[in-house]
Design a protein around this motif. Structure first.
Motif, PDB file in Angstrom:
ATOM      1  N   ASP A  84      -2.064 -61.159 -13.990  1.00 53.45           N
ATOM      2  CA  ASP A  84      -1.048 -60.290 -13.394  1.00 53.45           C
ATOM      3  C   ASP A  84      -0.564 -59.323 -14.471  1.00 53.45           C
ATOM      4  O   ASP A  84       0.095 -59.743 -15.427  1.00 53.45           O
ATOM      5  N   GLU A 120       4.091 -50.222 -13.109  1.00 55.35           N
ATOM      6  CA  GLU A 120       3.128 -49.806 -12.105  1.00 55.35           C
ATOM      7  C   GLU A 120       3.546 -48.439 -11.577  1.00 55.35           C
ATOM      8  O   GLU A 120       4.696 -48.228 -11.190  1.00 55.35           O
ATOM      9  N   GLU A 121       2.603 -47.510 -11.600  1.00 51.11           N
ATOM     10  CA  GLU A 121       2.833 -46.164 -11.080  1.00 51.11           C
ATOM     11  C   GLU A 121       1.655 -45.787 -10.199  1.00 51.11           C
ATOM     12  O   GLU A 121       0.527 -45.679 -10.681  1.00 51.11           O
ATOM     13  N   ALA A 122       1.915 -45.613  -8.924  1.00 48.09           N
ATOM     14  CA  ALA A 122       0.884 -45.203  -7.962  1.00 48.09           C
ATOM     15  C   ALA A 122      -0.347 -46.104  -8.044  1.00 48.09           C
ATOM     16  O   ALA A 122      -1.480 -45.642  -8.046  1.00 48.09           O
ATOM     17  N   GLY A 123      -0.104 -47.433  -8.133  1.00 44.96           N
ATOM     18  CA  GLY A 123      -1.208 -48.387  -8.161  1.00 44.96           C
ATOM     19  C   GLY A 123      -1.896 -48.535  -9.508  1.00 44.96           C
ATOM     20  O   GLY A 123      -2.875 -49.259  -9.623  1.00 44.96           O
ATOM     21  N   ARG A 124      -1.390 -47.867 -10.535  1.00 45.71           N
ATOM     22  CA  ARG A 124      -1.956 -47.963 -11.890  1.00 45.71           C
ATOM     23  C   ARG A 124      -0.940 -48.654 -12.795  1.00 45.71           C
ATOM     24  O   ARG A 124       0.253 -48.448 -12.654  1.00 45.71           O
ATOM     25  N   TRP A 125      -1.432 -49.482 -13.739  1.00 42.94           N
ATOM     26  CA  TRP A 125      -0.560 -50.158 -14.693  1.00 42.94           C
ATOM     27  C   TRP A 125      -0.565 -49.361 -15.981  1.00 42.94           C
ATOM     28  O   TRP A 125      -1.610 -49.188 -16.614  1.00 42.94           O
ATOM     29  N   GLU A 180      -3.452 -46.772 -19.837  1.00 40.60           N
ATOM     30  CA  GLU A 180      -3.614 -47.519 -18.583  1.00 40.60           C
ATOM     31  C   GLU A 180      -4.349 -48.819 -18.853  1.00 40.60           C
ATOM     32  O   GLU A 180      -5.299 -48.865 -19.643  1.00 40.60           O
ATOM     33  N   ARG A 232      -6.403 -51.703 -16.739  1.00 43.21           N
ATOM     34  CA  ARG A 232      -7.027 -51.876 -15.430  1.00 43.21           C
ATOM     35  C   ARG A 232      -7.841 -53.173 -15.396  1.00 43.21           C
ATOM     36  O   ARG A 232      -8.855 -53.298 -16.072  1.00 43.21           O
ATOM     37  N   HIS A 278     -10.461 -56.715 -18.695  1.00 46.51           N
ATOM     38  CA  HIS A 278      -9.700 -55.520 -18.326  1.00 46.51           C
ATOM     39  C   HIS A 278     -10.050 -54.375 -19.256  1.00 46.51           C
ATOM     40  O   HIS A 278     -10.429 -54.573 -20.403  1.00 46.51           O
TER      41      HIS A 278
END
Length: 141
Positions: free
Chosen positions: A25, A42-47, A57, A59, A71
């Motif tokens: 997570d 989290e911003e617009a589905g990106r970490w 980022e 991912r 990742h």
């Protein structure tokens, strides 16, 4: 062409599923990954996390529930660094294995520092999970 690799691991007295759920997570990364100790959002589905180089980022792949926690870290210049991380069954607990690659241009001293940082991150992960579950730690011997 391949790069030299070092596999670093730690046993954790918690079920592999619980380790994978916590460590996979991205919101939990600041609790155990020193490089993200300043936080992640989290911003617009990106970490995203802030670094001295700008926004970075993180991912994760789609199979964290299976213990595949590899990742990518994407730097502002577009460089992508793969961080292979796996959670394996070890008796009634788990073994967390991180593969550190020595990338071109990284000297041995820097590689050794990176390895020490990964070892510390894995120790924090272990302490965090075992403490939360009221477990004693496994001896490193």
């Amino acid at each position: 062409m391949t790069n030299p690799a070092l596999h670093l691991s730690t046993p954790i007295n918690v079920s592999p599923a619980e380790v994978a759920a916590f460590a996979g997570d991205p919101a939990n990364l600041p609790a155990w990954a020193a490089g993200l100790s300043n936080g992640i959002r989290e911003e617009a589905g990106r970490w995203i996390t802030d670094s001295p180089m700008g926004e970075v980022e993180v991912r994760f792949g789609p199979h964290t529930d299976l213990g595949i926690l590899g990742h990518d870290v994407i730097f502002p210049d577009g460089t992508v660094v793969l961080n292979p991380l796996r959670v394996l069954t070890n008796g009634t607990g788990a073994e967390v294995v991180f593969t550190l690659f020595r990338l071109p241009g990284v000297d041995l001293a820097e590689f050794d520092r990176d390895a020490d940082m990964v070892r510390a991150d894995l120790a924090r992960l272990r302490a965090q999970l075992e403490s939360a579950h009221g477990c004693g730690t496994v001896s490193d011997e």
